[in-house]
Write an enzyme that holds these catalytic residues in place. Sequence first.
Site: not given
Length: 260
Positions: A7-10, A110, A187
């Site tokens: 379970a990661g932040n993203t 992690d 750009t």
Amino acid sequence: MLLAIDAGNTNLVFALVEEGVIRARWRIATDPRRTADQYAVWLHQLLELEGFAKGDVEAVIIGTVVPRALHNLEVLAVKYFGVEPLIAGQGEAAWPIELDVVEPRSVGADRVLDAIAAHALHEGDLIVIDFGTATTFDLIDYDGAYKGGIIAPGINLSLDALVSAAAKLPRIAIEAPTDRSVIGRTTEDQMLIGIFWGYVAMMEGLTARMKAEVGRPVKVVATGGLAVLFDQHSDMFDAIEPDLTIQGLAMLYQRSQSGG
């Protein structure tokens, strides 16, 4: 089989592991409000599509850097798979390596899991670069001890900050420039050069400084979704391990079953 949950932040990654081999993996956006019932509906459908049944899951281990997500994942394991999950870093799944830093309890799960797996797979001193919400650089010594590291904004965070703060800049995709020129003519080209080659320069500079501080030969191991992209345009990595965190969870589970 083992269901390993990172379970990661993203994103959350669910992986079925059998005798150390990843048989299937699935990814979903992290949302601490998602209930165990919602996870179950989604996951059971995916299991069936891959030819598995929920009865094939005999154990669950969870590694998380999102404390609010943990409860519903624990309920998922108990209610739908009938097993008490192991939590990486706790109880029977306590860390088997030394965390040689000032605040050991603050090290993300992690990063410790990456360290466990990297040391098992590679000899000597290691720098592990993990591309996630943040990009982390972790030093693991030849004995397997975690010695500290660096936390940098992930490349997507850097791009989001640039686009949000400059009203006239367009949103671009993260990809390698078509050539190695660092003088952009549009750009979009200039933004891509700044983001991509700027990030490469940052990583090369930080790994060089870490190696100089260690003073011994160091192998650089990369993991995470962008590792392959950067590996194609730089020679800073000695090895790519796409599933290092999941491998660390599987190794931690096996260690808990063998009693150390």
